[in-house]
Motif scaffolding. Structure first.
Motif, PDB file in Angstrom:
ATOM      1  N   LEU A  63       0.827  -1.211   0.000  1.00  0.00           N
ATOM      2  CA  LEU A  63       0.000   0.000   0.000  1.00  0.00           C
ATOM      3  C   LEU A  63       0.862   1.262   0.000  1.00  0.00           C
ATOM      4  N   ARG A  64       1.962   1.220   0.715  1.00  0.00           N
ATOM      5  CA  ARG A  64       2.883   2.367   0.697  1.00  0.00           C
ATOM      6  C   ARG A  64       3.477   2.553  -0.695  1.00  0.00           C
ATOM      7  N   THR A  67       0.893   4.141  -2.896  1.00  0.00           N
ATOM      8  CA  THR A  67       0.812   5.572  -2.596  1.00  0.00           C
ATOM      9  C   THR A  67       1.987   6.318  -3.213  1.00  0.00           C
ATOM     10  N   VAL A 114      -7.073  -3.629   4.742  1.00  0.00           N
ATOM     11  CA  VAL A 114      -6.613  -2.775   3.650  1.00  0.00           C
ATOM     12  C   VAL A 114      -7.513  -1.544   3.530  1.00  0.00           C
ATOM     13  N   ASP A 115      -8.821  -1.736   3.602  1.00  0.00           N
ATOM     14  CA  ASP A 115      -9.739  -0.593   3.542  1.00  0.00           C
ATOM     15  C   ASP A 115      -9.463   0.400   4.661  1.00  0.00           C
ATOM     16  N   VAL A 118      -6.286   2.241   3.741  1.00  0.00           N
ATOM     17  CA  VAL A 118      -6.503   3.092   2.572  1.00  0.00           C
ATOM     18  C   VAL A 118      -7.302   4.326   2.947  1.00  0.00           C
ATOM     19  N   TYR A 119      -8.339   4.153   3.747  1.00  0.00           N
ATOM     20  CA  TYR A 119      -9.170   5.298   4.104  1.00  0.00           C
ATOM     21  C   TYR A 119      -8.513   6.196   5.142  1.00  0.00           C
ATOM     22  N   GLU A 121      -5.493   7.260   4.894  1.00  0.00           N
ATOM     23  CA  GLU A 121      -4.711   8.197   4.089  1.00  0.00           C
ATOM     24  C   GLU A 121      -5.668   8.807   3.065  1.00  0.00           C
ATOM     25  N   SER A 123      -7.504   8.714   0.010  1.00  0.00           N
ATOM     26  CA  SER A 123      -7.923   7.463  -0.588  1.00  0.00           C
ATOM     27  C   SER A 123      -7.299   7.189  -1.952  1.00  0.00           C
ATOM     28  N   VAL A 124      -6.606   6.068  -2.044  1.00  0.00           N
ATOM     29  CA  VAL A 124      -6.083   5.643  -3.344  1.00  0.00           C
ATOM     30  C   VAL A 124      -7.236   5.255  -4.256  1.00  0.00           C
ATOM     31  N   LEU A 125      -8.373   4.914  -3.663  1.00  0.00           N
ATOM     32  CA  LEU A 125      -9.533   4.529  -4.465  1.00  0.00           C
ATOM     33  C   LEU A 125     -10.063   5.689  -5.296  1.00  0.00           C
TER      34      LEU A 125
END
Length: 188
Positions: A63-64, A67, A114-115, A118-119, A121, A123-125
């Motif tokens: 995830l890093r 990002t 993971v959610d 992700v949320y 930071e 959001s990558v979504l």
């Protein structure tokens, strides 16, 4: 030569991920991880206090990296090269992390962790589709971007493609993603 704390931690995370693929996050206990490593449960507790901490530590490096891909892409001013950078970076990340992505796509326990990350930071979504089609894209382009991202994540770890070497899979996933986005195929 004795193992360092970092080596033990890395082996613990690798073991946990392997167990997650077989038993799922919810079906894997700290005792199972300890047994698979040949250590006591107290040794696992020395590195991580909870299974959630282990699960986060398994997912966090990828995830890093995702990002970082998006942060670098944000510095690319031209939309085409920016989209190409995100496509290539995302596909490479998925291919190098096939096992992790497979578990994220199939296991609600890891998906939940993971959610949460992700949320926490930006959001990558939201960022990923915008990097591919722009912030002002119409609904059709936004849907295509999301389908392409999910398709690469799911397709990159499907057992039907497990026979492919990394480079072949990487090339086909990137080409498929570009087709879905209406982008020209790269000529490397």
């Amino acid at each position: 030569m004795t193992a360092t704390k970092g080596d033990t931690r890395a082996r613990l995370l690798e073991t946990a991920l392997g167990l997650f693929t077989v038993h799922g996050v919810e079906g894997t206990s700290l005792q199972m991880i300890a047994d698979a490593l040949g250590v006591t449960k107290a040794a696992v507790y020395y590195h991580f206090k909870t299974k959630d901490e282990i699960t986060e530590a398994v997912a966090l490096p990828a995830l890093r990296e995702l990002t970082a891909i998006l942060d670098h892409a944000a510095t690319i001013t031209r939309p085409g090269p920016r989209a190409d950078y995100v496509i290539d970076g995302f596909v490479d990340l998925v291919v190098r992390n096939r096992v992790l992505v497979a578990v994220v796509c199939s296991d609600p326990g890891l998906a939940r962790v993971v959610d949460r990350i992700v949320y926490a930071e930006q959001s990558v979504l939201v960022r990923m589709p915008e990097m591919l089609v722009g912030p002002d894209a119409d609904e059709a382009a936004t849907v295509a971007a999301n389908v392409a991202l999910v398709g690469v994540a799911m397709g990159g770890n499907t057992p039907a493609l497990a026979y492919m070497d990394d480079e072949t899979l990487r090339r086909h996933l990137a080409d498929a993603m570009r087709r879905l986005l209406g982008r020209p195929r790269r000529r490397d």
